[in-house]
Design a protein around this motif. Structure first.
Motif, PDB file in Angstrom:
ATOM      1  N   UNK A  33       0.827  -1.207   0.000  1.00  0.00           N
ATOM      2  CA  UNK A  33       0.000   0.000   0.000  1.00  0.00           C
ATOM      3  C   UNK A  33       0.862   1.258   0.000  1.00  0.00           C
ATOM      4  N   UNK A  36       2.107   2.019  -3.407  1.00  0.00           N
ATOM      5  CA  UNK A  36       1.006   2.533  -4.221  1.00  0.00           C
ATOM      6  C   UNK A  36       0.776   4.010  -3.899  1.00  0.00           C
ATOM      7  N   UNK A  37       0.804   4.320  -2.609  1.00  0.00           N
ATOM      8  CA  UNK A  37       0.587   5.701  -2.179  1.00  0.00           C
ATOM      9  C   UNK A  37       1.671   6.627  -2.739  1.00  0.00           C
ATOM     10  N   UNK A  40       1.272   7.104  -6.431  1.00  0.00           N
ATOM     11  CA  UNK A  40       0.155   8.021  -6.746  1.00  0.00           C
ATOM     12  C   UNK A  40       0.603   9.470  -6.573  1.00  0.00           C
ATOM     13  N   UNK A  41       1.297   9.755  -5.460  1.00  0.00           N
ATOM     14  CA  UNK A  41       1.757  11.135  -5.235  1.00  0.00           C
ATOM     15  C   UNK A  41       2.755  11.538  -6.309  1.00  0.00           C
ATOM     16  N   UNK A  44       0.928  12.393  -9.515  1.00  0.00           N
ATOM     17  CA  UNK A  44       0.337  13.735  -9.467  1.00  0.00           C
ATOM     18  C   UNK A  44       1.407  14.788  -9.710  1.00  0.00           C
ATOM     19  N   UNK A 183     -13.615  -1.149  -8.740  1.00  0.00           N
ATOM     20  CA  UNK A 183     -12.993   0.149  -9.013  1.00  0.00           C
ATOM     21  C   UNK A 183     -11.573  -0.026  -9.537  1.00  0.00           C
ATOM     22  N   UNK A 469     -16.794   3.587  -1.033  1.00  0.00           N
ATOM     23  CA  UNK A 469     -16.641   4.680  -0.072  1.00  0.00           C
ATOM     24  C   UNK A 469     -17.882   4.898   0.781  1.00  0.00           C
TER      25      UNK A 469
ATOM     26  N   UNK B 254      -4.452  13.045  -6.363  1.00  0.00           N
ATOM     27  CA  UNK B 254      -4.074  13.422  -4.997  1.00  0.00           C
ATOM     28  C   UNK B 254      -5.084  12.883  -3.980  1.00  0.00           C
ATOM     29  N   UNK B 256      -7.078  10.332  -4.456  1.00  0.00           N
ATOM     30  CA  UNK B 256      -6.915   8.875  -4.429  1.00  0.00           C
ATOM     31  C   UNK B 256      -5.778   8.538  -3.477  1.00  0.00           C
ATOM     32  N   UNK B 257      -4.689   9.317  -3.556  1.00  0.00           N
ATOM     33  CA  UNK B 257      -3.567   9.130  -2.644  1.00  0.00           C
ATOM     34  C   UNK B 257      -4.010   9.332  -1.202  1.00  0.00           C
ATOM     35  N   UNK B 259      -6.912   8.788   0.080  1.00  0.00           N
ATOM     36  CA  UNK B 259      -7.659   7.636   0.607  1.00  0.00           C
ATOM     37  C   UNK B 259      -6.757   6.436   0.843  1.00  0.00           C
ATOM     38  N   UNK B 260      -5.733   6.307   0.036  1.00  0.00           N
ATOM     39  CA  UNK B 260      -4.764   5.258   0.327  1.00  0.00           C
ATOM     40  C   UNK B 260      -4.087   5.537   1.660  1.00  0.00           C
ATOM     41  N   UNK B 261      -3.764   6.815   1.889  1.00  0.00           N
ATOM     42  CA  UNK B 261      -3.105   7.166   3.148  1.00  0.00           C
ATOM     43  C   UNK B 261      -3.971   6.791   4.337  1.00  0.00           C
ATOM     44  N   UNK B 267       0.485   6.396   7.797  1.00  0.00           N
ATOM     45  CA  UNK B 267       0.082   7.539   6.998  1.00  0.00           C
ATOM     46  C   UNK B 267      -1.271   8.096   7.427  1.00  0.00           C
ATOM     47  N   UNK B 275      -2.305  15.685   3.399  1.00  0.00           N
ATOM     48  CA  UNK B 275      -2.653  15.368   2.005  1.00  0.00           C
ATOM     49  C   UNK B 275      -3.995  15.991   1.624  1.00  0.00           C
TER      50      UNK B 275
END
Ligand code: HEM
Lengths: 515, 303
Positions: A33, A36-37, A40-41, A44, A183, A469, B254, B256-257, B259-261, B267, B275
């Protein structure tokens, strides 16, 4: 006994194991995870430069002018692929890693989730009092009755319930994980559909004057850009004629005079073997034929002109596309007459739909509709260079080495024509007639077979995300406990209602007196 | 022939209403601020006066919202279309949605304490809109004449409002959990700490922030997809990395990031809150700097 050969093979094996171990470690880190985080950052952040520097795909002119203004810096930026950010090695590397991680993450999760859905809710854990929501109940009623009530209450709350000896286990919200997986898988779908679709897509441009016909083959396009897998034979055979083009400009509202309200291209089209069809193309309303969408992207005037040689021979006759230069359609057109006798010449002409003379003597247009239209022409005599084999842009005239014989500082005034007028050209070049006025439409033809699938996966992703969600995932247990029962609940994510839910369940299994 | 009637008179009146709402908002803002300083200095005879003050503030805030809403509606009628086709209109409509959502939730949830911040922010938006972004009513350019303008932009405004409230909660959370604020003995910080004690508990702040961001992200996902559908109609391709598309994408990634956090060990908590703030900063950036200074197809700031 262990033979030498066996020892050797074992060493190899353990070396391989080491390598395999490494690979497994890398794979596990990549699919965590945290990775992945971070990816993703990074994604962006990596997208930002593409909004700062002009991109070749979206704004090629911007790149060209960047090169002109800062040639040195542009070279450096180009080396870093900053004009092609979204196709660059570094941007691709990030999203490929991200999607590899995504696949490595969701495939095992799908298996786990599948097994979890087949399995019964897990047994009540040993020490329930550690859970975030916990309650003890002293109940007078017998054990089976209490557990019956718990079971009924939980089933009503759409929990999956299992009764074991002395306890009830329940779980709900499996669909949260299902949504989450849908998703993530749909994101892969979007990426694949976008990639393949782009490969098979094409888009091309064509300018059509009223009355002209377009036939869909490569030669008919003014410009054309295919995707890497595009095959010319897949162009849908059809033709399309621009019958009429209409524009509405605002004449009513004082602050808004001359603002375009609507553009309409009236076209007749016919597919090979199909019926003729009349339709109207507007901005936001393309014509859709199988295999192609026809969009309206621009428009302007195409004055119809006839140039004659001194002996009356026609040197040129037809509509000429004039490119609009401002909001009131002051337009610029170029006509080249390489075959004119006795001299070849070029014309640089301005068209004013509603002419107005400024104090300086120059003309301008003050309204975009042809209320008082006028053409003004500058003439240049000399070698146009057209037979040199070098392709020249028909929208510009290189006046280098040409002699100006009308307009500017030539001593002869620019020629002024109204519709229907004929004027003699200076220097015995012949005559010109302004026969009439037509409009043209710039059309974009595009097709992307993947976009439907992108949409399908995007909708799936949206639904999956919304489910994931908004649906809480909870586990609840009720268990017999020395003098009564204990109830505990656990949520996958932070769940504000957990305590209420336990309280409600307690109320259901051991109603307070008076209720 | 297309006929559109622009009502300049009504547009003028709409502006008067917007100014009037700003006056009322200023008063309610001062009351909320006074309320906070009361708490900070521990003055006032207990919570009673404070709540009374706060209630007056909310009544005025609501009254301001009514005038504000009327101004927005009048602007739409004056232009015979939805009132969000340029930056001025987008700002006044967006600010109104923010107030409406905040006021809709303040009864349900314990977010009253951030009233001063929401109120102040709305004043700031309206101030910028009337001073820097104001333009006369105009008809829509043909590229904007689409029902997608209604769908895409409405949802974008809603998403922004949810992100906005979440960001305010993130600030509150970060202040509340800041070790430096907790240990400081400076007078000012001690006062601030007293205010912070009136905020919902850390857990609640965190939870609410996640909830608001979740709604925001769902709405933003829709905005992104609807924008792509519209782009296919108006610009002949569903995605082309136009500057505005780029920023919509960045914001989406961002969050999406974010929610991963919230689901990654190490995190959650403060990092996730940061974030959330970075996400909202890009939303603001997208609306201001990108609209005004970046080149692209979305050229309808109207300036
Ligand atoms: C294209 C890249 C990705 C995007 C845009 C993305 C987006 C998201 C979003 C928005 C959520 C929150 C909504 C939800 O719970 O469904 C989420 C959750 C999650 N993602 Fe991803 N994700 C990506 C890649 C990955 C990867 C590579 C992994 C695995 C390492 C992963 C694992 C998860 C997990 C486990 C959750 C659930 C967290 C929870 O329990 O709430 N995702 N993702």
């Amino acid at each position: 006994m262990v033979s030498d050969a066996e020892v050797a093979s074992q060493t190899v094996n353990s070396a391989e194991l080491g390598l395999a171990g490494w690979m497994r470690w890398i794979w596990r880190s990549l699919t965590s995870m945290k990775t992945a985080l971070i990816l993703l950052l990074l994604l962006a952040a990596a997208a930002i430069p593409g909004s700062v520097y002009p991109q070749r795909s979206a704004d090629p002119n911007g790149v060209a002018s960047y090169y002109k203004n800062n040639p040195e810096l542009a070279k450096v930026l180009d080396w870093f692929q900053l004009f092609d950010v979204y196709g660059s090695i570094w941007f691709s590397a990030i999203y490929i890693l991200l999607f590899t991680s995504l696949i490595g993450c969701v495939v095992p999760r799908t298996r786990v989730h599948w097994l979890a859905m087949l399995a019964e809710p897990v047994d009540a854990p040993a020490r329930m009092q550690r859970f975030p929501a916990y309650a003890k109940v002293t109940a007078q009623t017998s054990e089976p009755a209490v557990l019956d009530r718990a079971e009924a209450h939980l089933r009503k709350g759409r929990y999956r319930v299992v009764r074991r000896k002395g306890s009830v286990s329940a779980e709900r919200g499996y669909i949260r994980e299902t949504g989450n997986l849908i998703f993530h898988f749909s994101l892969i779908g979007v990426l694949v559909a976008a990639g393949l679709g782009g490969g098979f897509s094409y888009n091309g441009q064509r300018v059509l004057v009223e009355g002209e016909v377009f036939v869909n083959n490569l030669a008919s396009y003014d410009s054309f850009s295919p995707g890497v897998f595009f095959d010319e034979n897949n162009l849908q055979p059809f033709w399309m004629a621009l019958d009429k083009f209409e524009v509405d400009f605002d004449l009513q509202n004082t602050t808004n005079i001359g603002t375009p309200l609507d553009f309409r291209a009236f076209v007749t089209s016919k597919l090979a073997g199909g019926e003729k069809r009349e339709s109207v193309i507007r901005v936001n309303e393309p014509l859709e034929v199988p295999g192609a969408h026809v969009y309206l992207t621009g428009n302007g005037y195409a004055p119809v002109l006839t140039f004659k040689d001194p002996d009356g021979q026609i040197a040129f006759s037809g509509p000429v596309i004039f490119l609009p230069q401002d909001a009131n359609y002051t337009s610029l057109g170029v006509i080249k007459l390489p075959d004119a006798k006795p001299n070849q010449y070029g014309v640089l002409a301005f068209f004013y739909p509603t002419k107005e003379q400024l104090e300086t003597g120059a003309f301008t247009s003050i309204y975009p509709d042809p209320v008082d239209p006028m053409l003004s022409m500058n003439l240049y005599v000399g070698n146009l260079g057209l037979d040199g084999g070098v392709p020249r842009n028909v929208f510009s005239l290189d006046t280098h080495g040409l002699e100006q014989v009308a307009g500017g500082k030539s001593g002869t005034k620019a020629l002024m024509l109204k519709i229907g007028e004929t004027k003699q050209l200076p220097g015995d070049l012949g005559s010109v007639t302004f026969n009439g006025l037509k409009r043209f439409a710039s059309l974009d033809l595009a097709y992307n077979p993947g976009q439907v699938w992108v949409l399908v996966f995007a909708i799936l992703a949206f639904i999956g995300l919304a489910i994931s969600l908004s649906v809480p995932r909870r586990r609840i247990w009720v268990r017999k406990f020395e003098s009564g029962f204990e109830v505990a609940a656990l949520a996958r994510n932070d769940d504000p209602r957990l305590e209420d839910i336990v309280a409600n369940l307690v109320e259901a299994i051991a109603p307070k007196k008076g209720n | 022939m297309t006929d559109v009637k622009l009502d300049l008179e009504l547009a003028q009146q709409s502006l008067v209403f917007i100014f009037a709402s700003m006056v009322v908002y200023t008063v309610s803002f001062l009351i909320f601020a006074w309320h906070l300083t009361n708490i900070a200095s521990n003055k006032g005879s207990g919570a009673v006066i404070s709540t009374k003050l706060e209630n007056i503030g909310f009544a005025l805030f609501g009254f301001g919202a009514l005038i504000h809403g009327a101004g927005v509606v009048m602007r739409g009628i004056a232009a015979s279309r939805v009132p969000w086709a340029n930056m001025y209109e987008f700002s006044i409509s967006g600010a109104f949605v923010l107030v409406a959502i905040y006021l809709a939730f303040y009864r349900l949830r314990d977010i009253r304490i951030i009233a001063a911040f929401v109120n102040g922010f709305v004043l700031l938006i309206l101030g910028a809109a009337t001073t820097y972004f104001y333009v006369q009513v105009k008809t829509l350019m043909p590229a904007l004449q689409s029902y997608w303008l209604v769908i895409h932009v409405t949802v974008a405004v809603l998403a922004t409002a949810f992100f906005n409230i979440a960001a305010a909660l993130s600030v509150a959370y970060l202040l509340r959990t800041s070790p430096r604020i907790a240990s400081s003995t400076k007078k000012f910080v001690v006062g601030a700490r007293r205010v912070l004690e009136f905020f919902p508990a850390e857990k609640t702040l965190e939870r609410l922030q996640v909830r608001f961001n979740a709604v925001g992200l769902i709405l933003w996902t829709f905005t992104l997809a609807a924008g792509a559908i519209w782009a296919e109609r108006a610009w002949h391709r569903y995605w082309g990395w136009d500057t505005k598309e780029v920023w919509t994408f960045i914001i989406w990634v961002l969050y999406a990031g974010y929610f991963h956090a919230t689901a990654t060990r190490g995190w959650t908590g403060r990092r996730a809150a940061w974030l959330s703030l970075i996400g909202f900063t890009s939303v603001l950036f997208n609306f201001t700097i990108v609209n005004l200074f970046f080149k692209g197809l979305h050229v309808y700031s109207g300036l």
